[in-house]
Design a protein around this motif. Structure first.
Motif, PDB file in Angstrom:
ATOM      1  N   GLU A   1      75.754  48.616 -12.290  1.00 46.95           N
ATOM      2  CA  GLU A   1      76.137  49.718 -13.147  1.00 46.95           C
ATOM      3  C   GLU A   1      77.192  50.582 -12.463  1.00 46.95           C
ATOM      4  O   GLU A   1      77.198  50.750 -11.251  1.00 46.95           O
ATOM      5  CB  GLU A   1      74.911  50.551 -13.517  1.00 46.95           C
ATOM      6  N   ILE A   2      78.074  51.145 -13.260  1.00 41.30           N
ATOM      7  CA  ILE A   2      79.182  51.935 -12.718  1.00 41.30           C
ATOM      8  C   ILE A   2      78.758  53.393 -12.612  1.00 41.30           C
ATOM      9  O   ILE A   2      78.399  54.019 -13.606  1.00 41.30           O
ATOM     10  CB  ILE A   2      80.414  51.801 -13.626  1.00 41.30           C
ATOM     11  N   PRO A   3      78.783  53.969 -11.401  1.00 44.88           N
ATOM     12  CA  PRO A   3      78.279  55.327 -11.213  1.00 44.88           C
ATOM     13  C   PRO A   3      79.274  56.426 -11.548  1.00 44.88           C
ATOM     14  O   PRO A   3      78.923  57.596 -11.553  1.00 44.88           O
ATOM     15  CB  PRO A   3      77.950  55.362  -9.715  1.00 44.88           C
ATOM     16  N   PHE A   4      80.543  56.061 -11.819  1.00 48.03           N
ATOM     17  CA  PHE A   4      81.578  57.068 -11.983  1.00 48.03           C
ATOM     18  C   PHE A   4      81.862  57.385 -13.452  1.00 48.03           C
ATOM     19  O   PHE A   4      81.698  56.533 -14.322  1.00 48.03           O
ATOM     20  CB  PHE A   4      82.876  56.609 -11.311  1.00 48.03           C
ATOM     21  N   THR A   5      82.307  58.617 -13.685  1.00 42.33           N
ATOM     22  CA  THR A   5      82.723  59.016 -15.029  1.00 42.33           C
ATOM     23  C   THR A   5      84.122  58.472 -15.303  1.00 42.33           C
ATOM     24  O   THR A   5      84.823  58.018 -14.389  1.00 42.33           O
ATOM     25  CB  THR A   5      82.746  60.544 -15.165  1.00 42.33           C
ATOM     26  N   ALA A   6      84.544  58.535 -16.570  1.00 40.38           N
ATOM     27  CA  ALA A   6      85.885  58.061 -16.931  1.00 40.38           C
ATOM     28  C   ALA A   6      86.951  58.850 -16.177  1.00 40.38           C
ATOM     29  O   ALA A   6      87.951  58.286 -15.716  1.00 40.38           O
ATOM     30  CB  ALA A   6      86.096  58.193 -18.440  1.00 40.38           C
TER      31      ALA A   6
ATOM     32  N   ILE B   1      89.712  39.322 -20.154  1.00 43.53           N
ATOM     33  CA  ILE B   1      88.621  39.664 -19.236  1.00 43.53           C
ATOM     34  C   ILE B   1      87.313  39.030 -19.684  1.00 43.53           C
ATOM     35  O   ILE B   1      86.981  39.015 -20.867  1.00 43.53           O
ATOM     36  CB  ILE B   1      88.450  41.196 -19.165  1.00 43.53           C
ATOM     37  N   SER B   2      86.551  38.528 -18.695  1.00 41.51           N
ATOM     38  CA  SER B   2      85.243  37.937 -19.006  1.00 41.51           C
ATOM     39  C   SER B   2      84.154  38.453 -18.071  1.00 41.51           C
ATOM     40  O   SER B   2      83.060  37.901 -18.026  1.00 41.51           O
ATOM     41  CB  SER B   2      85.323  36.409 -18.906  1.00 41.51           C
ATOM     42  N   THR B   3      84.461  39.520 -17.332  1.00 42.23           N
ATOM     43  CA  THR B   3      83.507  40.085 -16.383  1.00 42.23           C
ATOM     44  C   THR B   3      82.824  41.316 -16.984  1.00 42.23           C
ATOM     45  O   THR B   3      83.500  42.293 -17.323  1.00 42.23           O
ATOM     46  CB  THR B   3      84.217  40.503 -15.075  1.00 42.23           C
ATOM     47  N   PRO B   4      81.493  41.312 -17.116  1.00 43.11           N
ATOM     48  CA  PRO B   4      80.779  42.448 -17.726  1.00 43.11           C
ATOM     49  C   PRO B   4      81.069  43.782 -17.037  1.00 43.11           C
ATOM     50  O   PRO B   4      81.192  44.805 -17.702  1.00 43.11           O
ATOM     51  CB  PRO B   4      79.303  42.054 -17.597  1.00 43.11           C
ATOM     52  N   THR B   5      81.177  43.779 -15.710  1.00 43.03           N
ATOM     53  CA  THR B   5      81.417  45.032 -14.988  1.00 43.03           C
ATOM     54  C   THR B   5      82.725  45.670 -15.407  1.00 43.03           C
ATOM     55  O   THR B   5      82.798  46.877 -15.666  1.00 43.03           O
ATOM     56  CB  THR B   5      81.440  44.783 -13.467  1.00 43.03           C
ATOM     57  N   ILE B   6      83.775  44.859 -15.500  1.00 42.47           N
ATOM     58  CA  ILE B   6      85.080  45.398 -15.884  1.00 42.47           C
ATOM     59  C   ILE B   6      85.068  45.841 -17.342  1.00 42.47           C
ATOM     60  O   ILE B   6      85.634  46.875 -17.696  1.00 42.47           O
ATOM     61  CB  ILE B   6      86.186  44.351 -15.648  1.00 42.47           C
ATOM     62  N   ILE B   7      84.408  45.078 -18.195  1.00 37.48           N
ATOM     63  CA  ILE B   7      84.312  45.470 -19.605  1.00 37.48           C
ATOM     64  C   ILE B   7      83.609  46.817 -19.742  1.00 37.48           C
ATOM     65  O   ILE B   7      84.054  47.701 -20.485  1.00 37.48           O
ATOM     66  CB  ILE B   7      83.585  44.384 -20.414  1.00 37.48           C
ATOM     67  N   SER B   8      82.526  47.000 -19.008  1.00 41.78           N
ATOM     68  CA  SER B   8      81.813  48.283 -19.037  1.00 41.78           C
ATOM     69  C   SER B   8      82.718  49.411 -18.554  1.00 41.78           C
ATOM     70  O   SER B   8      82.704  50.523 -19.100  1.00 41.78           O
ATOM     71  CB  SER B   8      80.565  48.207 -18.161  1.00 41.78           C
TER      72      SER B   8
ATOM     73  N   GLU C   1      86.636  60.291 -13.239  1.00 44.75           N
ATOM     74  CA  GLU C   1      86.605  59.879 -11.838  1.00 44.75           C
ATOM     75  C   GLU C   1      87.268  58.514 -11.655  1.00 44.75           C
ATOM     76  O   GLU C   1      87.976  58.287 -10.671  1.00 44.75           O
ATOM     77  CB  GLU C   1      85.160  59.852 -11.333  1.00 44.75           C
ATOM     78  N   LEU C   2      87.061  57.618 -12.614  1.00 41.18           N
ATOM     79  CA  LEU C   2      87.701  56.306 -12.544  1.00 41.18           C
ATOM     80  C   LEU C   2      89.214  56.433 -12.635  1.00 41.18           C
ATOM     81  O   LEU C   2      89.956  55.719 -11.952  1.00 41.18           O
ATOM     82  CB  LEU C   2      87.177  55.420 -13.674  1.00 41.18           C
ATOM     83  N   GLU C   3      89.673  57.359 -13.458  1.00 43.71           N
ATOM     84  CA  GLU C   3      91.115  57.598 -13.568  1.00 43.71           C
ATOM     85  C   GLU C   3      91.671  58.049 -12.216  1.00 43.71           C
ATOM     86  O   GLU C   3      92.710  57.557 -11.763  1.00 43.71           O
ATOM     87  CB  GLU C   3      91.393  58.661 -14.629  1.00 43.71           C
ATOM     88  N   MET C   4      90.966  58.969 -11.562  1.00 46.44           N
ATOM     89  CA  MET C   4      91.414  59.453 -10.253  1.00 46.44           C
ATOM     90  C   MET C   4      91.423  58.335  -9.213  1.00 46.44           C
ATOM     91  O   MET C   4      92.318  58.269  -8.363  1.00 46.44           O
ATOM     92  CB  MET C   4      90.512  60.595  -9.785  1.00 46.44           C
ATOM     93  N   LEU C   5      90.422  57.462  -9.278  1.00 51.88           N
ATOM     94  CA  LEU C   5      90.365  56.341  -8.340  1.00 51.88           C
ATOM     95  C   LEU C   5      91.641  55.519  -8.379  1.00 51.88           C
ATOM     96  O   LEU C   5      92.154  55.089  -7.343  1.00 51.88           O
ATOM     97  CB  LEU C   5      89.172  55.441  -8.670  1.00 51.88           C
ATOM     98  N   HIS C   6      92.155  55.300  -9.569  1.00 52.64           N
ATOM     99  CA  HIS C   6      93.373  54.498  -9.701  1.00 52.64           C
ATOM    100  C   HIS C   6      94.577  55.220  -9.094  1.00 52.64           C
ATOM    101  O   HIS C   6      95.456  54.578  -8.504  1.00 52.64           O
ATOM    102  CB  HIS C   6      93.621  54.155 -11.166  1.00 52.64           C
TER     103      HIS C   6
ATOM    104  N   ARG D   1      86.759  48.492  -5.168  1.00 54.97           N
ATOM    105  CA  ARG D   1      87.271  47.120  -5.289  1.00 54.97           C
ATOM    106  C   ARG D   1      86.125  46.109  -5.283  1.00 54.97           C
ATOM    107  O   ARG D   1      86.180  45.096  -5.976  1.00 54.97           O
ATOM    108  CB  ARG D   1      88.262  46.833  -4.162  1.00 54.97           C
ATOM    109  N   SER D   2      85.077  46.405  -4.515  1.00 51.98           N
ATOM    110  CA  SER D   2      83.935  45.479  -4.476  1.00 51.98           C
ATOM    111  C   SER D   2      83.221  45.430  -5.819  1.00 51.98           C
ATOM    112  O   SER D   2      82.581  44.433  -6.154  1.00 51.98           O
ATOM    113  CB  SER D   2      82.950  45.910  -3.374  1.00 51.98           C
ATOM    114  N   LYS D   3      83.340  46.527  -6.599  1.00 54.15           N
ATOM    115  CA  LYS D   3      82.722  46.583  -7.928  1.00 54.15           C
ATOM    116  C   LYS D   3      83.714  46.180  -9.030  1.00 54.15           C
ATOM    117  O   LYS D   3      83.435  46.325 -10.214  1.00 54.15           O
ATOM    118  CB  LYS D   3      82.209  48.007  -8.213  1.00 54.15           C
ATOM    119  N   GLU D   4      84.899  45.711  -8.588  1.00 54.01           N
ATOM    120  CA  GLU D   4      85.956  45.272  -9.507  1.00 54.01           C
ATOM    121  C   GLU D   4      86.438  46.395 -10.418  1.00 54.01           C
ATOM    122  O   GLU D   4      86.798  46.182 -11.571  1.00 54.01           O
ATOM    123  CB  GLU D   4      85.479  44.075 -10.359  1.00 54.01           C
ATOM    124  N   LEU D   5      86.461  47.611  -9.867  1.00 51.89           N
ATOM    125  CA  LEU D   5      86.935  48.765 -10.619  1.00 51.89           C
ATOM    126  C   LEU D   5      88.431  48.998 -10.406  1.00 51.89           C
ATOM    127  O   LEU D   5      89.041  49.797 -11.105  1.00 51.89           O
ATOM    128  CB  LEU D   5      86.157  50.017 -10.238  1.00 51.89           C
ATOM    129  N   LEU D   6      89.002  48.315  -9.435  1.00 57.26           N
ATOM    130  CA  LEU D   6      90.443  48.424  -9.132  1.00 57.26           C
ATOM    131  C   LEU D   6      91.054  47.045  -9.121  1.00 57.26           C
ATOM    132  O   LEU D   6      90.380  46.065  -8.825  1.00 57.26           O
ATOM    133  CB  LEU D   6      90.648  49.091  -7.769  1.00 57.26           C
TER     134      LEU D   6
END
Length: 213
Positions: free
Chosen positions: A150-155, A92-99, A157-162, A208-213
């Motif tokens: 910046e990512i507005p969701f908690t860890a 990975i080389s995308t800061p958003t995904i790394i965060s 919440e991100l788990e639930m998103l998946h 998906r637009s924030k590359e979280l999925l």
């Protein structure tokens, strides 16, 4: 040189060539009691965890797997084995995904372009209870994210998103996360408010637009 008290290493990656090559490197280092490979076989991996629930394990985990990413395995691993150490190994080389990954608090984060010396430094650092991020990942993170990224969701919440992205229902997500269905509904409502959307479809599109999925 390893001893009977050394941890077990697990390489979890969907690319067999990388998994075998990386496991061979780990074996040559002789830092682990044994090294095991799982090539995108979650069921077999979880069975392995249950069998070794009370042994220290270092999980070298790829981020991308077919149809999903592997971050939900972090929570499952820690739930089953309290001694497990998680090291994300990715290209990975995308800061958003790394965060996003860092919200799961992995013990280590390695780029697939890291050398053997970096792997050794990572393992030794984690052995001293110090989290480790390799220089390549640090360099990417030095480029500050803008407020909009910046990512507005908690860890959690991100788990639930998946799980939502996999088509799981509220009840199925509750079972997976060991929460009540009312808590899952409340989390989903909060996520929709944060993303300023009105439906689960819009929420997933936002993610998906924030590359979280």
């Amino acid at each position: 040189m390893y001893s009977p008290g050394n941890p077990i290493a697990v390489v979890y990656d969907d690319h067999l060539l990388f998994a075998e090559s990386f496991s061979a490197v780990l074996e040559r280092l002789k830092l682990f009691k044994s090294v095991h490979i799982f090539v995108d076989n979650e069921h077999a991996y979880l069975q392995f965890l249950v069998k070794h629930f009370d042994e220290p394990i270092y999980l070298f985990l790829d981020y991308y797997l077919p149809e999903k990413n592997a971050l939900t395995l972090i929570n499952e691993t820690r739930r089953i084995n309290k001694k497990a150490k998680i090291i994300v190994v990715s290209s990975i080389s995308t800061p958003t995904i790394i965060s996003h990954i860092l919200t799961y608090n992995p013990n280590g984060f390695l780029s697939k372009s890291s050398g053997v010396d970096i792997v050794i430094e990572c393992v030794r650092s984690i052995g001293q209870d110090k989290p480790y991020i390799c220089p390549q990942i640090k360099a990417i993170m030095d480029a500050k994210l803008s407020l909009a990224d910046e990512i507005p969701f908690t860890a959690r919440e991100l788990e639930m998103l998946h799980y939502f992205a996999q088509g799981l229902s509220i009840i199925e997500t509750a079972n997976k996360t060991h929460l009540s269905k009312h808590t899952v509904v409340a989390h989903r409502r909060k996520m929709m408010t944060k993303a300023r959307v009105n439906s689960i479809t819009e929420l997933l599109a936002y993610a998906r637009s924030k590359e979280l999925l």
